[in-house]
Scaffold this motif. Structure first.
Motif, PDB file in Angstrom:
ATOM      1  N   PRO A 240     -13.083   5.774   5.860  1.00  0.00           N
ATOM      2  CA  PRO A 240     -14.477   5.538   5.467  1.00  0.00           C
ATOM      3  C   PRO A 240     -15.422   6.601   5.994  1.00  0.00           C
ATOM      4  O   PRO A 240     -15.152   7.254   7.012  1.00  0.00           O
ATOM      5  N   ASP A 241     -16.527   6.759   5.302  1.00  0.00           N
ATOM      6  CA  ASP A 241     -17.634   7.590   5.767  1.00  0.00           C
ATOM      7  C   ASP A 241     -18.663   6.693   6.450  1.00  0.00           C
ATOM      8  O   ASP A 241     -18.718   5.485   6.216  1.00  0.00           O
ATOM      9  N   THR A 242     -19.496   7.311   7.294  1.00  0.00           N
ATOM     10  CA  THR A 242     -20.649   6.609   7.846  1.00  0.00           C
ATOM     11  C   THR A 242     -21.823   6.844   6.912  1.00  0.00           C
ATOM     12  O   THR A 242     -22.163   7.987   6.600  1.00  0.00           O
ATOM     13  N   LEU A 243     -22.417   5.745   6.444  1.00  0.00           N
ATOM     14  CA  LEU A 243     -23.466   5.831   5.438  1.00  0.00           C
ATOM     15  C   LEU A 243     -24.833   5.512   6.023  1.00  0.00           C
ATOM     16  O   LEU A 243     -24.954   4.694   6.940  1.00  0.00           O
ATOM     17  N   ALA A 244     -25.841   6.143   5.463  1.00  0.00           N
ATOM     18  CA  ALA A 244     -27.210   5.739   5.769  1.00  0.00           C
ATOM     19  C   ALA A 244     -27.427   4.331   5.228  1.00  0.00           C
ATOM     20  O   ALA A 244     -26.845   3.950   4.200  1.00  0.00           O
ATOM     21  N   GLU A 245     -28.262   3.558   5.904  1.00  0.00           N
ATOM     22  CA  GLU A 245     -28.426   2.158   5.520  1.00  0.00           C
ATOM     23  C   GLU A 245     -28.885   1.998   4.077  1.00  0.00           C
ATOM     24  O   GLU A 245     -28.383   1.139   3.347  1.00  0.00           O
ATOM     25  N   ASP A 246     -29.834   2.832   3.632  1.00  0.00           N
ATOM     26  CA  ASP A 246     -30.341   2.682   2.266  1.00  0.00           C
ATOM     27  C   ASP A 246     -29.258   2.980   1.233  1.00  0.00           C
ATOM     28  O   ASP A 246     -29.163   2.326   0.190  1.00  0.00           O
ATOM     29  N   LEU A 247     -28.362   3.948   1.531  1.00  0.00           N
ATOM     30  CA  LEU A 247     -27.272   4.264   0.611  1.00  0.00           C
ATOM     31  C   LEU A 247     -26.239   3.140   0.612  1.00  0.00           C
ATOM     32  O   LEU A 247     -25.712   2.769  -0.441  1.00  0.00           O
ATOM     33  N   TYR A 248     -25.956   2.583   1.783  1.00  0.00           N
ATOM     34  CA  TYR A 248     -25.002   1.484   1.880  1.00  0.00           C
ATOM     35  C   TYR A 248     -25.399   0.331   0.968  1.00  0.00           C
ATOM     36  O   TYR A 248     -24.594  -0.190   0.193  1.00  0.00           O
ATOM     37  N   TRP A 249     -26.671  -0.072   1.031  1.00  0.00           N
ATOM     38  CA  TRP A 249     -27.109  -1.203   0.219  1.00  0.00           C
ATOM     39  C   TRP A 249     -27.153  -0.858  -1.265  1.00  0.00           C
ATOM     40  O   TRP A 249     -27.042  -1.730  -2.121  1.00  0.00           O
ATOM     41  N   LYS A 250     -27.253   0.415  -1.553  1.00  0.00           N
ATOM     42  CA  LYS A 250     -27.301   0.842  -2.947  1.00  0.00           C
ATOM     43  C   LYS A 250     -25.917   0.824  -3.590  1.00  0.00           C
ATOM     44  O   LYS A 250     -25.776   0.491  -4.775  1.00  0.00           O
ATOM     45  N   VAL A 251     -24.877   1.164  -2.814  1.00  0.00           N
ATOM     46  CA  VAL A 251     -23.552   1.359  -3.405  1.00  0.00           C
ATOM     47  C   VAL A 251     -22.527   0.298  -3.014  1.00  0.00           C
ATOM     48  O   VAL A 251     -21.385   0.341  -3.469  1.00  0.00           O
ATOM     49  N   ARG A 252     -22.905  -0.676  -2.208  1.00  0.00           N
ATOM     50  CA  ARG A 252     -21.936  -1.628  -1.658  1.00  0.00           C
ATOM     51  C   ARG A 252     -21.279  -2.501  -2.731  1.00  0.00           C
ATOM     52  O   ARG A 252     -20.226  -3.092  -2.499  1.00  0.00           O
ATOM     53  N   ASN A 253     -21.888  -2.613  -3.904  1.00  0.00           N
ATOM     54  CA  ASN A 253     -21.329  -3.459  -4.964  1.00  0.00           C
ATOM     55  C   ASN A 253     -20.873  -2.648  -6.174  1.00  0.00           C
ATOM     56  O   ASN A 253     -21.047  -3.060  -7.308  1.00  0.00           O
ATOM     57  N   ASP A 254     -20.284  -1.502  -5.930  1.00  0.00           N
ATOM     58  CA  ASP A 254     -19.905  -0.603  -7.022  1.00  0.00           C
ATOM     59  C   ASP A 254     -18.416  -0.600  -7.362  1.00  0.00           C
ATOM     60  O   ASP A 254     -17.962   0.258  -8.112  1.00  0.00           O
ATOM     61  N   ALA A 255     -17.642  -1.516  -6.820  1.00  0.00           N
ATOM     62  CA  ALA A 255     -16.206  -1.535  -7.123  1.00  0.00           C
ATOM     63  C   ALA A 255     -15.978  -1.869  -8.594  1.00  0.00           C
ATOM     64  O   ALA A 255     -16.752  -2.595  -9.208  1.00  0.00           O
ATOM     65  N   LYS A 256     -14.898  -1.365  -9.147  1.00  0.00           N
ATOM     66  CA  LYS A 256     -14.618  -1.530 -10.578  1.00  0.00           C
ATOM     67  C   LYS A 256     -13.620  -2.649 -10.877  1.00  0.00           C
ATOM     68  O   LYS A 256     -13.696  -3.281 -11.930  1.00  0.00           O
ATOM     69  N   TRP A 257     -12.667  -2.909  -9.977  1.00  0.00           N
ATOM     70  CA  TRP A 257     -11.605  -3.871 -10.286  1.00  0.00           C
ATOM     71  C   TRP A 257     -11.722  -5.119  -9.412  1.00  0.00           C
ATOM     72  O   TRP A 257     -11.984  -6.202  -9.904  1.00  0.00           O
ATOM     73  N   ILE A 258     -11.551  -4.981  -8.111  1.00  0.00           N
ATOM     74  CA  ILE A 258     -11.681  -6.124  -7.212  1.00  0.00           C
ATOM     75  C   ILE A 258     -13.065  -6.086  -6.599  1.00  0.00           C
ATOM     76  O   ILE A 258     -13.388  -5.184  -5.828  1.00  0.00           O
ATOM     77  N   LYS A 259     -13.864  -7.063  -6.940  1.00  0.00           N
ATOM     78  CA  LYS A 259     -15.265  -7.048  -6.549  1.00  0.00           C
ATOM     79  C   LYS A 259     -15.519  -7.970  -5.363  1.00  0.00           C
ATOM     80  O   LYS A 259     -14.743  -8.875  -5.081  1.00  0.00           O
TER      81      LYS A 259
END
Length: 266
Positions: A240-259
């Motif tokens: 994993p990468d360490t993400l900025a908080e605003d980016l984390y909340w933006k991309v945390r629900n981007d999975a395509k198969w298992i959500k």
């Protein structure tokens, strides 16, 4: 019978300094537009929920409307075994009997519905509005002939002693076959078997380059939280990468198969 929600990172928190981990991406396979992972094993429930609540189909489910994809999909499902998704008992179960609602499926089984659709394909005169509009939509989409053949195949499998209508499967999707097989096997496994299957499933998702879904399988599925997995080791595989908080909340629900089942907070 198509028949199918997400996160891109773990939020590991201390009292003072939250650390947001993620950065995984999922390769977008074309069938993801239509087919979804199922962790409950209740495929009949998915069908009836869609019928009960409806769905927003505008500009969606384009993949399955293509006749070539329809054939590939039914071949894939048939290769796994239709009755592993919907048992013969479920196929003959009367639907919506206790809801006191004027459904066009009320008191009918999938068997009844399939047989009626087959019978009225060439002439819907005198049939209920549902069946007339079903075939009108299929003809508008120019996939009615293929749908008719598929319905006959389904009817043959469920109303005879055969499990599959043919033995040679040359036109099926190998990736979708493997993904759905993992789901079916997990839904029918005991806790000891689940450990082995999940590890293999995780590795296969990594091989497919859908790492976000691999993360969700291990860390986000309620059904598997009590399994004794070495999650630290598997997290290291994900890098994993360490993400900025605003980016984390933006991309945390981007999975395509298992959500993810999480939607409000880490």
């Amino acid at each position: 019978m198509i028949l199918f929600l997400l996160i891109l990172g773990a939020c590991i928190t201390t009292r003072q300094n939250p650390v947001f981990l993620g950065g995984w991406k999922d390769k977008d396979y074309d069938f993801f537009e239509t087919i979804e992972h199922n962790s409950s094993g209740d495929y009949l429930g998915e069908i009836t929920s869609i019928k009960w609540g409806g769905m927003d189909i505008k500009d969606k489910y384009q993949w399955i409307r293509n006749p070539k994809n329809m054939i590939k999909f039914i071949n894939t499902i048939e290769y796994i075994g239709l009755k592993k998704f919907i048992s013969k008992k479920e196929y003959n179960e009367k639907l919506f009997e206790d809801h006191y609602w004027d459904f066009d499926w009320e008191g009918k089984s999938l068997n009844d519905i399939c047989k009626t659709l087959i019978c009225c394909y060439k002439d819907t005169l005198g049939q209920d509005k549902y069946y007339q509009e079903f075939w009108l939509r299929r003809k508008k989409e120019q996939n009615d002939k293929v749908v008719y053949k598929i319905l006959n195949k389904i009817d043959k499998i469920y109303n005879s002693s055969i499990e599959k209508s043919h033995n040679k499967f040359v036109n099926y999707d190998t990736t979708l076959f493997k993904l759905l097989s993992f789901d079916i096997n997990l839904n029918n496994a005991d806790s000891i078997e689940k450990l082995s299957i999940i590890k293999d499933y995780f590795g296969y998702l990594i091989d497919l380059d859908i790492n976000h879904s691999a993360y969700n399988l291990i860390f986000e599925m309620r059904e598997y939280q009590d399994l004794r997995l070495n999650r630290d080791s598997l997290m290291n595989v994900l890098k994993p990468d360490t993400l900025a908080e605003d980016l984390y909340w933006k991309v945390r629900n981007d999975a395509k198969w298992i959500k993810s089942y999480k939607d409000n907070g880490p």
